[in-house]
Design an enzyme around this catalytic site. Structure first.
Site, PDB file in Angstrom:
ATOM      1  N   GLY A 110       0.846  -1.191   0.000  1.00 44.59           N
ATOM      2  CA  GLY A 110       0.000   0.000   0.000  1.00 44.59           C
ATOM      3  C   GLY A 110       0.874   1.230   0.000  1.00 44.59           C
ATOM      4  CG  ASN A 111      -0.035   4.880  -1.249  1.00 43.39           C
ATOM      5  OD1 ASN A 111      -0.650   5.649  -0.527  1.00 43.39           O
ATOM      6  ND2 ASN A 111      -0.484   4.497  -2.432  1.00 43.39           N
ATOM      7  NE  ARG A 112       4.607   7.960   4.907  1.00 40.73           N
ATOM      8  CZ  ARG A 112       5.356   8.969   4.485  1.00 40.73           C
ATOM      9  NH1 ARG A 112       6.157   8.828   3.455  1.00 40.73           N
ATOM     10  NH2 ARG A 112       5.307  10.139   5.094  1.00 40.73           N
TER      11      ARG A 112
END
Ligand code: CTP
Length: 194
Positions: free
Chosen positions: A5-7
């Protein structure tokens, strides 16, 4: 059990959607995070880059303005496991493959009565990278932010951006709430659509 995923919080996209709605647009917000909008506006929930690409394709033809604020994954694992991968089996090697570049697709298929606005998340060479994305992805505007700067971009309520357009056009929006950044972007869009 585990995924890449990512932030990104999705807050800049939500701020754009709410600002557009407040200015009289009918909005379709395609998002990965839980968010709701009152009719006539619509939220389309997606989980993956492929699902987002499919949803954007479904709605882009009927849209006057298409904005890609999502931090879409550039790569995804080539395979996934139906069963939990056990530690005793050792450190796994994860093979990646490229995802579809949604903005590139939308920019390439854009009609002359449509506007496409992209974003650029950068840590270095912000100006040249952003202008390169503006041209290569066929966007009308690129909103660039330095995601390594304090209080800017991923996970924050605030953002600071440079808005790039054709022919050396650039507007600076200093650190402010994401809704105010959205307002500045729509001010530029309104000028151009006149
Ligand atoms: N984007 C997209 N689909 C992808 C990746 C990015 O539509 N698979 C869009 C983003 O929503 C943004 C723009 O492309 O509007 C630029 O995204 P960014 O992450 O800054 O750059 P990339 O194009 O992914 O390139 P790089 O990671 O090499 O900087």
């Amino acid at each position: 059990v585990r995924y890449l995923g990512n932030r990104s919080s999705g807050r800049q996209g939500e701020a754009l959607a709410r600002e557009a709605a407040s200015r009289g647009a009918t909005v379709t917000l395609i998002a990965t995070m839980p968010v709701s909008m009152q009719p006539p506006h619509e939220v389309v929930a997606v989980d993956t880059a492929a699902e987002m690409s499919e949803a954007v394709a479904r709605f882009s033809e009927q849209s006057d303005i298409i904005m890609m604020a999502a931090a879409v994954a550039d790569f995804r694992p080539k395979t996934h496991s139906e069963l939990k991968m056990k530690k005793r089996d050792g450190v796994p090697e994860v093979m990646l493959e490229a995802t579809v570049d949604i903005l590139d697709r939308v920019g390439g298929a854009k009609r002359s009565d449509q506007m496409v606005v992209g974003f650029a998340a950068e840590t270095d060479d912000l100006r040249s990278n952003a202008v390169e994305k503006l041209v290569s992805k066929g966007a009308d505007l690129i909103v660039a932010n330095d995601v390594s700067a304090p209080q800017v971009g991923f996970g924050h309520e605030t953002n600071a951006v440079l808005i790039f357009g054709p022919e050396d056009f650039v507007v600076e929006v200093p650190l402010t709430h994401k809704r105010a950044v959205a307002a500045a972007i729509f001010d530029e869009i309104a000028k151009r659509r006149k």
